[in-house]
Write an enzyme that holds these catalytic residues in place. Structure first.
Site, PDB file in Angstrom:
ATOM      1  CG  HIS A 193      -2.191  -0.865   0.690  1.00 55.64           C
ATOM      2  ND1 HIS A 193      -3.072  -0.430  -0.268  1.00 55.64           N
ATOM      3  CD2 HIS A 193      -2.531  -2.116   0.977  1.00 55.64           C
ATOM      4  CE1 HIS A 193      -3.926  -1.390  -0.521  1.00 55.64           C
ATOM      5  NE2 HIS A 193      -3.626  -2.442   0.231  1.00 55.64           N
ATOM      6  CD  GLU A 251      -8.198  -9.700  -7.213  1.00 55.25           C
ATOM      7  OE1 GLU A 251      -7.234  -8.945  -7.098  1.00 55.25           O
ATOM      8  OE2 GLU A 251      -9.317  -9.442  -6.726  1.00 55.25           O
ATOM      9  CG  ASP A 301      -4.670  -9.820  -4.415  1.00 58.74           C
ATOM     10  OD1 ASP A 301      -3.944 -10.114  -3.448  1.00 58.74           O
ATOM     11  OD2 ASP A 301      -5.537  -8.931  -4.363  1.00 58.74           O
ATOM     12  CB  CYS A 306      -6.988  -2.665 -12.724  1.00 60.45           C
ATOM     13  SG  CYS A 306      -7.592  -4.053 -11.748  1.00 60.45           S
TER      14      CYS A 306
HETATM   15  C1  PEP Z   1      -4.704  -6.495  -7.646  1.00 62.84           C
HETATM   16  O1  PEP Z   1      -4.777  -7.400  -6.811  1.00 62.84           O
HETATM   17  O2  PEP Z   1      -3.894  -6.489  -8.586  1.00 62.84           O
HETATM   18  C2  PEP Z   1      -5.595  -5.326  -7.559  1.00 62.84           C
HETATM   19  C3  PEP Z   1      -5.640  -4.431  -8.523  1.00 62.84           C
HETATM   20  O3  PEP Z   1      -6.340  -5.170  -6.428  1.00 62.84           O
HETATM   21  P1  PEP Z   1      -5.748  -4.709  -5.007  1.00 62.84           P
HETATM   22  O4  PEP Z   1      -4.328  -4.238  -5.199  1.00 62.84           O
HETATM   23  O5  PEP Z   1      -6.637  -3.630  -4.521  1.00 62.84           O
HETATM   24  O6  PEP Z   1      -5.852  -5.976  -4.206  1.00 62.84           O
HETATM   25 MG    MG Z   2      -6.458  -7.555  -5.528  1.00 66.57          MG
END
Ligand code: PEP
Ligand code: MG
Length: 560
Positions: A186, A414, A438, A485
């Site tokens: 994060h 994912e 993920d 994404c």
């Molecule tokens: C991912 O897992 O790539 C994703 C875009 O979702 P997050 O990072 O919010 O888990």
């Molecule tokens: Mg994710």
């Protein structure tokens, strides 16, 4: 030690004094006593509590919104008369102020923890106030992140939690450097969202003396301590030259031969729209709705949700807005959506869409709010579910969307099982969006939050590229779109490879858009395909990166 190396995860040059976020304030020794002047010691304790309360209030006023409510509630706790009385009593008995604060808070802590539910969740807030007060009394740097400073500082920490960073902006923070965290942590996501340079997985960085001037290169991952003026000028000139090239690329995402690849923004709420628009996003490819509701004990109200969704839809009239339903659990815990039981491995537990099996009312409320927000909006709303493992779950989600009046329902890819059976899933849903963060975590059985496993999290791993290819091919057989994404889309070179693998749109933190736009515009679709084939044929991530680069001329002009 004048140079440290980590992984650059948000490009740009940051310079400022180091603010080292202490992980823990040491416990004041039991039996610590003051020098006999109890009144003076009490006054010191009261002053420290008041200083902490005033600081929390000031940070709240600066942050505004929900963060302000949280910080004001904390300030009230620091001013609690019962607490002050306990401290006074202990100091009256000869105990040193810092220890007295520690023990008085311990009593409260036990009471709150024992009360369970919402009150128990406030224990962390109480610990934070205790640590701040002890820091003041012991002359230690204040824990937590300063929301204001005379000049922007370089924030250094072991790792950063979303709550640590609620009040940050690029006016205050020149760069982030963390000892832990991977490219998908994060810290990395937040840094890119704010457009602040960041380096993660940088061993030894928390040992830097507070106040040392630090030069951070968020592209190369190099952190220089006490740099010379020449070095600062060279770094800034290189960054400016790159910036000029990026600014020259404008318009919709496309390859050099005109193949359109919509470039979309990842957002966590209306606050990210300005950056998305400023960087030329053609829409939103991932609206992480759980970011709206971190730190909430109660589910958000229907009207509040609707307003937050409408704000994002209205920013892109005629554009596409992909909203992800709440992805609670594991690295994104939501207090109002706790897992139903003890979970030894939260990343493998009740999270994402699975959570809605237990809390169907939360899903219905969210889908309802989305449908109302979409009515009357000129944006094209697409709703998707996170953490979908197979067709049964996908069908259930699509049905729920249709019942709520939402026409376009997709899923995130994912979980490796979903990529492997993409052809089946593409018959059930309207679109895919690959969450490479993920997908890498689950493909390599490597926790995305562990810096020590960052190399396994590398999205250049050929096995991950194979899964992306499978997903994109599955979507194409049913004429469905397949975006990416995850953070992989924000790497300009990898973005070309993803297009070569058959990905149809790319979504990323807004500040990454110009570099991806400029890089795509320099390469043809065929070059992207050749680079993708070469990358998949390589045995390791490093070799995949090198093989792809060999087929993508013109990267060095962009400083890549
Ligand atoms: C991912 O897992 O790539 C994703 C875009 O979702 P997050 O990072 O919010 O888990
Ligand atoms: Mg994710």
């Amino acid at each position: 030690m004048d140079t440290l190396n980590g992984a650059g995860v948000s490009p740009g040059i940051g310079l400022g004094p180091a603010h080292v976020l202490l992980a823990e304030i040491p416990e004041p020794p039991p039996g610590a006593r003051h020098d006999g002047d109890a009144e003076a010691e009490k006054a010191r304790a009261y002053d420290a509590l008041e200083q902490v309360a005033a600081d929390l209030e000031a940070r709240g006023a600066k942050a505004g919104g929900e963060a302000q409510d949280v910080l004001e509630a904390q300030a009230m706790m620091a001013r609690d008369p019962g607490l002050a009385e306990s401290v006074a009593e202990l100091v009256g008995g000869g105990m040193a102020a810092a220890r007295a604060v520690y023990e008085a808070f311990a009593g409260y802590r036990e009471m709150l923890a024992g009360a369970g539910g919402y009150l128990a969740e406030r224990v962390a807030d109480l610990d934070d106030i205790r640590d701040r007060t002890i820091a003041v009394l012991s002359g230690l740097p204040m824990p937590g992140v300063p929301a204001a400073a005379d000049e922007p500082y370089v924030l250094i920490a072991r790792d950063l939690a979303p709550a640590d960073t609620a009040v940050l902006s690029r006016e205050v923070v020149a760069a982030f450097v963390t000892e832990e965290g991977g490219p998908t942590s994060h810290t990395a996501i937040l840094a890119r969202a704010l457009g602040v340079p960041a380096v993660v997985a940088c061993p030894g960085v928390t040992r830097i003396a507070p106040g040392t001037r630090v030069l951070v290169d968020g592209a190369s991952g190099v952190v220089r301590l006490s740099p010379g003026e020449d070095e600062i000028t060279t770094a800034r000139n290189a960054a400016a030259a790159r910036q000029a090239l990026l600014a020259a690329a404008t318009g919709p995402g496309r390859t050099a031969d005109g193949h359109l690849v919509p470039l979309l923004a990842n957002v966590g709420g209306p606050k990210d729209l300005e950056a998305a628009l400023a960087n030329g996003a053609e829409g939103v490819g991932l609206y992480r709705t759980e970011f709206l509701f971190l730190d909430r004990a109660e589910p958000p109200g229907a009207e509040e949700q609707e307003a937050a969704y409408r704000a994002v839809l209205n920013a892109f009239p005629g554009g596409r807005v992909v909203v992800r339903t709440l992805d609670a659990g594991a690295d994104k815990p939501l207090a109002f959506l706790p897992p139903p039981g003890e979970e030894p491995n939260p990343a493998l537990g009740e999270r994402g869409l699975r959570m809605f099996r237990v809390h169907q009312e939360v899903m219905s409320a969210q889908l309802g709010a989305l449908a109302r927000a979409a009515a009357g909006s000129r944006a094209k709303l697409q709703v998707m579910a996170p953490m979908v493992a197979g067709t049964t779950e996908a069908e259930w989600f699509v049905r729920a969307c249709h019942e709520a009046g939402l026409h376009e329902a997709g899923i995130m890819i994912e979980i490796p099982a979903a990529a492997l059976r993409a052809a089946d899933l593409a018959r059930v849903v309207d679109f895919f969006s690959i969450g490479t963060n993920d997908l890498a975590q689950y493909t390599f059985a490597a926790d995305r939050q562990l810096a020590s496993l960052a190399s396994l999290q590398d999205p250049w791993q050929p096995a991950l590229l194979d899964l992306v290819h499978l997903a994109a091919t599955g979507a194409r057989t049913q004429a469905k779109g397949c975006g990416v994404c995850g953070e992989a889309a924000a790497d300009p070179v990898l973005a070309c490879v993803l297009v070569g693998l058959g990905v149809t749109s790319l979504s990323m933190g807004a500040p990454a858009l110009p570099a991806v736009r400029a890089t795509l515009a320099r390469h043809t679709r065929e070059q992207c395909e050749v680079a993708a084939t070469a990358a998949r044929a390589a045995p390791t991530a490093q070799e995949a990166r090198a093989a792809a680069r060999a087929h993508l001329p013109g990267l060095s002009d962009l400083g890549l």
